[in-house]
Design an enzyme around this catalytic site. Sequence first.
Site, PDB file in Angstrom:
ATOM      1  CB  SER A 181       5.844  41.658 -57.887  1.00 10.59           C
ATOM      2  OG  SER A 181       4.994  42.413 -58.740  1.00 10.59           O
ATOM      3  CD  GLU A 204      -2.769  37.696 -55.050  1.00  9.47           C
ATOM      4  OE1 GLU A 204      -1.746  37.132 -55.430  1.00  9.47           O
ATOM      5  OE2 GLU A 204      -3.739  37.906 -55.783  1.00  9.47           O
ATOM      6  N   GLY A 215       1.580  42.264 -60.457  1.00 13.92           N
ATOM      7  CA  GLY A 215       1.997  42.486 -61.841  1.00 13.92           C
ATOM      8  C   GLY A 215       2.749  43.793 -62.052  1.00 13.92           C
ATOM      9  CG  HIS A 225      -6.762  37.608 -58.781  1.00 10.77           C
ATOM     10  ND1 HIS A 225      -6.461  38.762 -59.476  1.00 10.77           N
ATOM     11  CD2 HIS A 225      -5.565  37.002 -58.512  1.00 10.77           C
ATOM     12  CE1 HIS A 225      -5.144  38.834 -59.623  1.00 10.77           C
ATOM     13  NE2 HIS A 225      -4.580  37.790 -59.062  1.00 10.77           N
ATOM     14  CE  LYS A 239      -1.845  37.439 -62.717  1.00  7.80           C
ATOM     15  NZ  LYS A 239      -1.732  38.797 -62.286  1.00  7.80           N
ATOM     16  CD  GLU A 265      -5.028  40.195 -62.614  1.00 10.49           C
ATOM     17  OE1 GLU A 265      -5.313  39.071 -63.066  1.00 10.49           O
ATOM     18  OE2 GLU A 265      -3.860  40.550 -62.376  1.00 10.49           O
ATOM     19  CG  ASN A 292      -3.598  33.591 -61.130  1.00 15.50           C
ATOM     20  OD1 ASN A 292      -4.195  33.021 -62.041  1.00 15.50           O
ATOM     21  ND2 ASN A 292      -3.919  34.810 -60.718  1.00 15.50           N
TER      22      ASN A 292
HETATM   23  C1  PEP Z   1      -1.436  37.212 -58.980  1.00 12.29           C
HETATM   24  O1  PEP Z   1      -1.882  37.143 -60.098  1.00 12.29           O
HETATM   25  O2  PEP Z   1      -2.088  36.743 -58.044  1.00 12.29           O
HETATM   26  C2  PEP Z   1      -0.130  37.825 -58.772  1.00 12.29           C
HETATM   27  C3  PEP Z   1       0.314  37.963 -57.563  1.00 12.29           C
HETATM   28  O3  PEP Z   1       0.554  38.242 -59.904  1.00 12.29           O
HETATM   29  P1  PEP Z   1       2.097  38.699 -59.972  1.00 12.29           P
HETATM   30  O4  PEP Z   1       2.889  37.641 -59.235  1.00 12.29           O
HETATM   31  O5  PEP Z   1       2.420  38.720 -61.432  1.00 12.29           O
HETATM   32  O6  PEP Z   1       2.204  40.015 -59.317  1.00 12.29           O
END
Ligand code: PEP
Length: 254
Positions: A216, A170, A176, A98, A11, A100, A9
Amino acid sequence: MRKPIIAGNWKMHKTISEGLFFAKALVTNSQIREAAAQVDIIIAPPYTAISRMAELVQNAPIALAAQDIFWEEFGAFTGAISAPMVKDAGAKYVIIGHSERRQLFQETDAMVNRKIKAALQYDLIPIFCIGETLAEREAGEVTAIITKQLQSGLSELTMAQLTSVVIAYEPVWAIGTGKTATPEEAEAVHLTIRNLLVQKFNPEVAAMVKIIYGGSVKASNSKELLSKPNIDGALVGGASLQVDEFMGIISHIF
Ligand code: PEP
């Protein structure tokens, strides 16, 4: 047997030319076909790069995802993009719900459900994201939150439709932040999700649904996470922006 997924992803990162540069590196990677026999590889670039990247990967085992859609097909919705539009651009998957989107754009479970239904109507595979915040985890509410998000997000879906949905667990506190759920913590929630699917649908259908982990994930921690029986792959944010790191995660599967 559930074929694992590694989905990047991006973003709000990468211009069209940067996206093409990355895609070219992936397409010409000597291990990509061997990898793709074992794992579904997906990239979710910004909308602007989907169409050009789709041309570049059309003969390669790499699929593209949109990062979101609006549920209406067309109309006076300035700034929105619909399911048929991203499908037309070359997306096969779409990330929905998501954290975000939920936190920064006030998306509710009901909105997520409408988007999932719109995706399925246009033959896009939804990657449906769920997960608890740190406060919710510390209050012992993980199962309650996951249950609520799952019930609402999958509301009115048929069993056949459910088999086309990918669920991404998630935990919001791991996205992040550099903090990852331990493989045991993640596996426990994935098992809870699968058991909830057994209750809502049936064991056969629940066994077919891919449940991937995000938060992460990087090459150095993915091996153990991906070795767990109910972790069917990863949704990767930051670590998907570099080809070597992304390939490093993929290489733990094949
Ligand atoms: C994500 O954006 O779905 C995500 C898991 O980001 P990150 O791997 O940077 O934590």
